[in-house]
Design a protein around this motif. Structure first.
Motif, PDB file in Angstrom:
ATOM      1  N   MET A   1      33.202  56.699  10.525  1.00 41.35           N
ATOM      2  CA  MET A   1      33.552  56.558  10.789  1.00 41.35           C
ATOM      3  C   MET A   1      35.516  56.859  11.430  1.00 41.35           C
ATOM      4  SD  MET A   1      36.771  55.451   7.572  1.00 41.35           S
ATOM      5  CE  MET A   1      37.563  56.313   7.067  1.00 41.35           C
ATOM      6  N   SER A   2      34.745  58.401  11.467  1.00 42.64           N
ATOM      7  CA  SER A   2      35.276  59.016  12.195  1.00 42.64           C
ATOM      8  C   SER A   2      34.819  58.331  13.991  1.00 42.64           C
ATOM      9  CB  SER A   2      35.146  60.560  12.463  1.00 42.64           C
ATOM     10  OG  SER A   2      33.808  60.960  12.613  1.00 42.64           O
ATOM     11  N   ARG A   3      33.905  58.081  14.218  1.00 48.58           N
ATOM     12  CA  ARG A   3      33.574  57.824  15.047  1.00 48.58           C
ATOM     13  C   ARG A   3      34.511  56.506  16.188  1.00 48.58           C
ATOM     14  NH1 ARG A   3      31.506  58.625  19.739  1.00 48.58           N
ATOM     15  NH2 ARG A   3      30.652  57.468  21.243  1.00 48.58           N
ATOM     16  N   TRP A   4      34.429  54.774  14.484  1.00 50.23           N
ATOM     17  CA  TRP A   4      34.867  54.627  14.696  1.00 50.23           C
ATOM     18  C   TRP A   4      36.696  54.322  15.480  1.00 50.23           C
ATOM     19  CZ3 TRP A   4      39.666  52.112  12.382  1.00 50.23           C
ATOM     20  CH2 TRP A   4      39.440  50.775  12.749  1.00 50.23           C
ATOM     21  N   PHE A   5      37.017  55.411  14.587  1.00 50.37           N
ATOM     22  CA  PHE A   5      39.129  55.182  15.150  1.00 50.37           C
ATOM     23  C   PHE A   5      38.863  55.834  16.206  1.00 50.37           C
ATOM     24  CE2 PHE A   5      39.297  56.171  10.329  1.00 50.37           C
ATOM     25  CZ  PHE A   5      41.543  55.206  10.696  1.00 50.37           C
ATOM     26  N   ARG A   6      37.930  57.091  17.251  1.00 52.48           N
ATOM     27  CA  ARG A   6      38.199  57.230  18.497  1.00 52.48           C
ATOM     28  C   ARG A   6      37.304  55.778  19.592  1.00 52.48           C
ATOM     29  NH1 ARG A   6      35.198  61.373  16.029  1.00 52.48           N
ATOM     30  NH2 ARG A   6      33.391  60.589  17.899  1.00 52.48           N
ATOM     31  N   VAL A   7      36.502  54.925  19.434  1.00 50.70           N
ATOM     32  CA  VAL A   7      35.929  53.988  20.188  1.00 50.70           C
ATOM     33  C   VAL A   7      37.407  52.957  19.457  1.00 50.70           C
ATOM     34  CG1 VAL A   7      33.814  51.968  20.143  1.00 50.70           C
ATOM     35  CG2 VAL A   7      33.854  54.889  19.883  1.00 50.70           C
ATOM     36  N   VAL A   8      37.947  52.851  18.859  1.00 48.41           N
ATOM     37  CA  VAL A   8      38.689  51.877  19.106  1.00 48.41           C
ATOM     38  C   VAL A   8      39.795  52.341  19.588  1.00 48.41           C
ATOM     39  CG1 VAL A   8      40.879  50.464  17.701  1.00 48.41           C
ATOM     40  CG2 VAL A   8      37.986  50.903  16.411  1.00 48.41           C
ATOM     41  N   GLY A   9      40.631  53.460  19.686  1.00 45.02           N
ATOM     42  CA  GLY A   9      41.583  54.304  20.222  1.00 45.02           C
ATOM     43  C   GLY A   9      41.088  53.730  21.813  1.00 45.02           C
ATOM     44  N   ALA A  10      39.469  54.131  21.770  1.00 47.10           N
ATOM     45  CA  ALA A  10      39.242  54.579  23.518  1.00 47.10           C
ATOM     46  C   ALA A  10      39.103  53.077  23.740  1.00 47.10           C
ATOM     47  CB  ALA A  10      38.007  54.795  23.606  1.00 47.10           C
ATOM     48  N   ALA A  11      38.783  51.772  22.922  1.00 48.93           N
ATOM     49  CA  ALA A  11      39.249  50.505  23.852  1.00 48.93           C
ATOM     50  C   ALA A  11      40.524  50.117  24.297  1.00 48.93           C
ATOM     51  CB  ALA A  11      38.884  49.928  22.704  1.00 48.93           C
ATOM     52  N   LEU A  12      41.377  50.445  23.478  1.00 47.99           N
ATOM     53  CA  LEU A  12      42.780  49.929  22.603  1.00 47.99           C
ATOM     54  C   LEU A  12      43.585  50.409  23.976  1.00 47.99           C
ATOM     55  CD1 LEU A  12      44.218  50.474  19.923  1.00 47.99           C
ATOM     56  CD2 LEU A  12      43.835  47.920  21.261  1.00 47.99           C
ATOM     57  N   SER A  13      42.941  51.743  24.511  1.00 41.11           N
ATOM     58  CA  SER A  13      43.507  52.290  26.190  1.00 41.11           C
ATOM     59  C   SER A  13      42.893  52.138  27.091  1.00 41.11           C
ATOM     60  CB  SER A  13      43.393  54.021  25.858  1.00 41.11           C
ATOM     61  OG  SER A  13      43.461  54.679  27.343  1.00 41.11           O
ATOM     62  N   VAL A  14      41.870  51.405  27.107  1.00 40.20           N
ATOM     63  CA  VAL A  14      41.493  50.879  29.010  1.00 40.20           C
ATOM     64  C   VAL A  14      42.059  49.418  28.751  1.00 40.20           C
ATOM     65  CG1 VAL A  14      39.267  49.836  29.359  1.00 40.20           C
ATOM     66  CG2 VAL A  14      38.967  52.107  28.534  1.00 40.20           C
ATOM     67  N   VAL A  15      42.041  48.777  27.567  1.00 42.31           N
ATOM     68  CA  VAL A  15      42.799  48.121  27.787  1.00 42.31           C
ATOM     69  C   VAL A  15      44.322  47.459  28.666  1.00 42.31           C
ATOM     70  CG1 VAL A  15      43.688  45.731  26.574  1.00 42.31           C
ATOM     71  CG2 VAL A  15      41.477  46.484  25.715  1.00 42.31           C
ATOM     72  N   GLY A  16      44.891  48.329  27.744  1.00 38.46           N
ATOM     73  CA  GLY A  16      45.987  49.078  28.067  1.00 38.46           C
ATOM     74  C   GLY A  16      46.267  49.628  29.965  1.00 38.46           C
ATOM     75  N   GLY A  17      45.034  50.144  30.506  1.00 38.08           N
ATOM     76  CA  GLY A  17      44.905  50.489  31.286  1.00 38.08           C
ATOM     77  C   GLY A  17      44.791  50.078  32.382  1.00 38.08           C
ATOM     78  N   ALA A  18      44.074  48.609  32.380  1.00 38.44           N
ATOM     79  CA  ALA A  18      42.993  47.642  32.992  1.00 38.44           C
ATOM     80  C   ALA A  18      44.422  46.224  33.396  1.00 38.44           C
ATOM     81  CB  ALA A  18      42.215  47.008  32.449  1.00 38.44           C
ATOM     82  N   ALA A  19      45.433  46.244  31.757  1.00 40.31           N
ATOM     83  CA  ALA A  19      46.555  45.657  31.975  1.00 40.31           C
ATOM     84  C   ALA A  19      47.375  46.606  33.105  1.00 40.31           C
ATOM     85  CB  ALA A  19      47.685  45.307  30.585  1.00 40.31           C
TER      86      ALA A  19
END
Length: 135
Positions: free
Chosen positions: A1-19
């Motif tokens: 579960m710990s990795r899940w939070f980091r990966v989802v947070g990173a994915a959201l950061s990439v989406v926001g950055g790409a936008a």
């Protein structure tokens, strides 16, 4: 579960950055006030850096710091969006609603998601009795 939070947070950061990068490349770099365009480019770069940090760092303290940096960047982005919707605008530039569409809505959603996911990760880390390491 710990990795899940980091990966989802990173994915959201990439989406926001790409936008932000898309918005910079498709119009905001040409706004007469150069600070506005640079802020979009800077937000995109910071988003990428934070995404990498969320996934790569192993040290518990740096995990917490990268999570806090992600939350801070998202809050700053949402604040900038709010200011740009006022009559004075941001750097003298105003928008209305979630324009440009759909990128405005994507950025808002990604940044709210980052705040929620990373805050939950920090909170759950504290509740489990372990150091807050973005579990």
């Amino acid at each position: 579960m710990s990795r899940w939070f980091r990966v989802v947070g990173a994915a959201l950061s990439v989406v926001g950055g790409a936008a932000h990068l898309w918005l910079y490349r498709h119009g905001y770099r040409d706004v007469p006030n150069a600070n506005l365009g640079r802020s979009f480019l800077g937000h995109a770069a910071a988003s990428g850096f934070i995404a990498v940090a969320l996934v790569v760092v192993k040290d518990p303290l740096w995990k917490v710091l990268s999570g806090l940096a992600g939350i801070g960047l998202a809050i700053a982005g949402l604040g900038a969006i709010a200011i740009s919707r006022t009559s004075t605008g941001l750097f003298g530039f105003s928008e209305h609603g979630l324009q440009p569409s759909p990128q405005g809505a994507i950025v808002v959603g990604a940044e709210i998601g980052m705040i929620v996911i990373l805050a939950l990760a920090l909170f759950i880390g504290r509740q489990t009795g372990r150091p807050s390491t973005l579990h």
